[in-house]
Motif scaffolding. Sequence first.
Motif, PDB file in Angstrom:
ATOM      1  N   TRP A  15       0.849  -1.185   0.000  1.00  0.00           N
ATOM      2  CA  TRP A  15       0.000   0.000   0.000  1.00  0.00           C
ATOM      3  C   TRP A  15       0.880   1.229   0.000  1.00  0.00           C
ATOM      4  CZ3 TRP A  15      -0.868   4.170   3.279  1.00  0.00           C
ATOM      5  CH2 TRP A  15      -2.011   4.912   3.007  1.00  0.00           C
ATOM      6  N   VAL A  16       0.530   2.182  -0.868  1.00  0.00           N
ATOM      7  CA  VAL A  16       1.252   3.445  -0.951  1.00  0.00           C
ATOM      8  C   VAL A  16       0.240   4.563  -0.700  1.00  0.00           C
ATOM      9  CG1 VAL A  16       2.584   4.966  -2.462  1.00  0.00           C
ATOM     10  CG2 VAL A  16       2.919   2.492  -2.595  1.00  0.00           C
ATOM     11  N   ALA A  17       0.577   5.478   0.181  1.00  0.00           N
ATOM     12  CA  ALA A  17      -0.309   6.600   0.489  1.00  0.00           C
ATOM     13  C   ALA A  17      -0.642   7.379  -0.777  1.00  0.00           C
ATOM     14  CB  ALA A  17       0.345   7.525   1.511  1.00  0.00           C
ATOM     15  N   GLU A  18      -1.858   7.849  -0.845  1.00  0.00           N
ATOM     16  CA  GLU A  18      -2.340   8.609  -2.015  1.00  0.00           C
ATOM     17  C   GLU A  18      -1.375   9.726  -2.405  1.00  0.00           C
ATOM     18  OE1 GLU A  18      -5.172   9.106  -4.997  1.00  0.00           O
ATOM     19  OE2 GLU A  18      -5.638   7.836  -3.258  1.00  0.00           O
ATOM     20  N   SER A  19      -0.856  10.442  -1.420  1.00  0.00           N
ATOM     21  CA  SER A  19       0.033  11.569  -1.689  1.00  0.00           C
ATOM     22  C   SER A  19       1.380  11.150  -2.280  1.00  0.00           C
ATOM     23  CB  SER A  19       0.274  12.372  -0.406  1.00  0.00           C
ATOM     24  OG  SER A  19       0.900  11.556   0.571  1.00  0.00           O
ATOM     25  N   CYS A  20       1.719   9.863  -2.192  1.00  0.00           N
ATOM     26  CA  CYS A  20       3.008   9.360  -2.691  1.00  0.00           C
ATOM     27  C   CYS A  20       2.876   8.563  -3.981  1.00  0.00           C
ATOM     28  CB  CYS A  20       3.667   8.489  -1.623  1.00  0.00           C
ATOM     29  SG  CYS A  20       4.054   9.378  -0.114  1.00  0.00           S
ATOM     30  N   ARG A  21       1.675   8.417  -4.486  1.00  0.00           N
ATOM     31  CA  ARG A  21       1.458   7.616  -5.693  1.00  0.00           C
ATOM     32  C   ARG A  21       1.931   8.361  -6.942  1.00  0.00           C
ATOM     33  NH1 ARG A  21      -4.408   5.215  -3.824  1.00  0.00           N
ATOM     34  NH2 ARG A  21      -3.542   4.158  -2.024  1.00  0.00           N
ATOM     35  N   HIS A  22       2.192   7.598  -7.988  1.00  0.00           N
ATOM     36  CA  HIS A  22       2.614   8.113  -9.300  1.00  0.00           C
ATOM     37  C   HIS A  22       4.012   8.723  -9.258  1.00  0.00           C
ATOM     38  CE1 HIS A  22      -1.443   7.244 -10.522  1.00  0.00           C
ATOM     39  NE2 HIS A  22      -1.883   7.998  -9.542  1.00  0.00           N
ATOM     40  N   ALA A  23       4.808   8.304  -8.299  1.00  0.00           N
ATOM     41  CA  ALA A  23       6.190   8.773  -8.201  1.00  0.00           C
ATOM     42  C   ALA A  23       7.175   7.611  -8.280  1.00  0.00           C
ATOM     43  CB  ALA A  23       6.394   9.543  -6.894  1.00  0.00           C
ATOM     44  N   GLY A  24       6.669   6.396  -8.557  1.00  0.00           N
ATOM     45  CA  GLY A  24       7.532   5.232  -8.677  1.00  0.00           C
ATOM     46  C   GLY A  24       7.815   4.506  -7.375  1.00  0.00           C
ATOM     47  N   LEU A  25       7.256   4.969  -6.279  1.00  0.00           N
ATOM     48  CA  LEU A  25       7.529   4.339  -4.988  1.00  0.00           C
ATOM     49  C   LEU A  25       7.033   2.894  -4.951  1.00  0.00           C
ATOM     50  CD1 LEU A  25       8.590   4.483  -2.116  1.00  0.00           C
ATOM     51  CD2 LEU A  25       6.410   5.484  -1.427  1.00  0.00           C
ATOM     52  N   GLY A  26       5.814   2.653  -5.435  1.00  0.00           N
ATOM     53  CA  GLY A  26       5.278   1.291  -5.451  1.00  0.00           C
ATOM     54  C   GLY A  26       6.143   0.343  -6.260  1.00  0.00           C
ATOM     55  N   SER A  27       6.609   0.802  -7.409  1.00  0.00           N
ATOM     56  CA  SER A  27       7.483  -0.025  -8.262  1.00  0.00           C
ATOM     57  C   SER A  27       8.795  -0.327  -7.560  1.00  0.00           C
ATOM     58  CB  SER A  27       7.758   0.680  -9.587  1.00  0.00           C
ATOM     59  OG  SER A  27       6.568   0.824 -10.312  1.00  0.00           O
ATOM     60  N   ARG A  28       9.346   0.660  -6.875  1.00  0.00           N
ATOM     61  CA  ARG A  28      10.601   0.442  -6.142  1.00  0.00           C
ATOM     62  C   ARG A  28      10.399  -0.537  -4.986  1.00  0.00           C
ATOM     63  NH1 ARG A  28      10.941   6.078  -6.769  1.00  0.00           N
ATOM     64  NH2 ARG A  28      10.809   6.435  -4.517  1.00  0.00           N
ATOM     65  N   LEU A  29       9.265  -0.409  -4.282  1.00  0.00           N
ATOM     66  CA  LEU A  29       8.970  -1.353  -3.197  1.00  0.00           C
ATOM     67  C   LEU A  29       8.837  -2.773  -3.733  1.00  0.00           C
ATOM     68  CD1 LEU A  29       6.392   0.720  -1.117  1.00  0.00           C
ATOM     69  CD2 LEU A  29       8.665  -0.026  -0.358  1.00  0.00           C
ATOM     70  N   MET A  30       8.108  -2.932  -4.852  1.00  0.00           N
ATOM     71  CA  MET A  30       7.947  -4.259  -5.457  1.00  0.00           C
ATOM     72  C   MET A  30       9.301  -4.838  -5.865  1.00  0.00           C
ATOM     73  SD  MET A  30       4.852  -5.433  -5.522  1.00  0.00           S
ATOM     74  CE  MET A  30       4.873  -6.606  -6.867  1.00  0.00           C
ATOM     75  N   ALA A  31      10.139  -4.024  -6.497  1.00  0.00           N
ATOM     76  CA  ALA A  31      11.456  -4.502  -6.921  1.00  0.00           C
ATOM     77  C   ALA A  31      12.282  -4.970  -5.722  1.00  0.00           C
ATOM     78  CB  ALA A  31      12.195  -3.405  -7.690  1.00  0.00           C
ATOM     79  N   GLU A  32      12.197  -4.250  -4.617  1.00  0.00           N
ATOM     80  CA  GLU A  32      12.954  -4.641  -3.428  1.00  0.00           C
ATOM     81  C   GLU A  32      12.394  -5.918  -2.806  1.00  0.00           C
ATOM     82  OE1 GLU A  32      15.929  -4.397  -0.432  1.00  0.00           O
ATOM     83  OE2 GLU A  32      15.750  -3.737  -2.512  1.00  0.00           O
ATOM     84  N   ILE A  33      11.076  -6.045  -2.740  1.00  0.00           N
ATOM     85  CA  ILE A  33      10.460  -7.271  -2.225  1.00  0.00           C
ATOM     86  C   ILE A  33      10.884  -8.460  -3.083  1.00  0.00           C
ATOM     87  CG2 ILE A  33       8.259  -8.493  -1.930  1.00  0.00           C
ATOM     88  CD1 ILE A  33       7.032  -5.683  -1.287  1.00  0.00           C
ATOM     89  N   GLU A  34      10.845  -8.289  -4.399  1.00  0.00           N
ATOM     90  CA  GLU A  34      11.234  -9.367  -5.314  1.00  0.00           C
ATOM     91  C   GLU A  34      12.719  -9.694  -5.170  1.00  0.00           C
ATOM     92  OE1 GLU A  34      10.038  -8.034  -9.166  1.00  0.00           O
ATOM     93  OE2 GLU A  34       7.904  -8.221  -8.705  1.00  0.00           O
TER      94      GLU A  34
END
Length: 87
Positions: A15-34
Motif C-alpha cells: 500500500w502506498v499513500a495517495e500523496s506518494c502515488r505516481h512517483a515510482g515508490l510502489g514499483s521500487r517497493l515491489m522490486a525490493e520485495i522481489e
Amino acid sequence: MGTINWNWLHISLLWVAESCRHAGLGSRLMAEIERIGVQRGCRHAHLDTFSYQARPSYERQGYRVFGVLEDYPVGHQRFFLEKVLAR
C-alpha cells in the motif's frame, strides 16, 4: 508484506499513500520485495488485486493474470497474478 512458501513469494500487502502515488515508490517497493525473495531462493511470485485497484501497475512490472473471480465483490473482479522471478 510478503511470505515465502517453498520457492514462491506471496505478496499479500502493498500500500502506498495517495500523496506518494505516481512517483515510482510502489514499483521500487515491489522490486525490493522481489530482490529479497530471489535472494532467499524464490523463483516465482504471486499476488491478488481487485478490478478497482492496481492490476495495470502489476502487469507493467511483469505480472500476468492466471485466475479471475467474478462478482468478488458484486460488480467487481478479483485477479490472481504471477511472475517468474528467476529461471
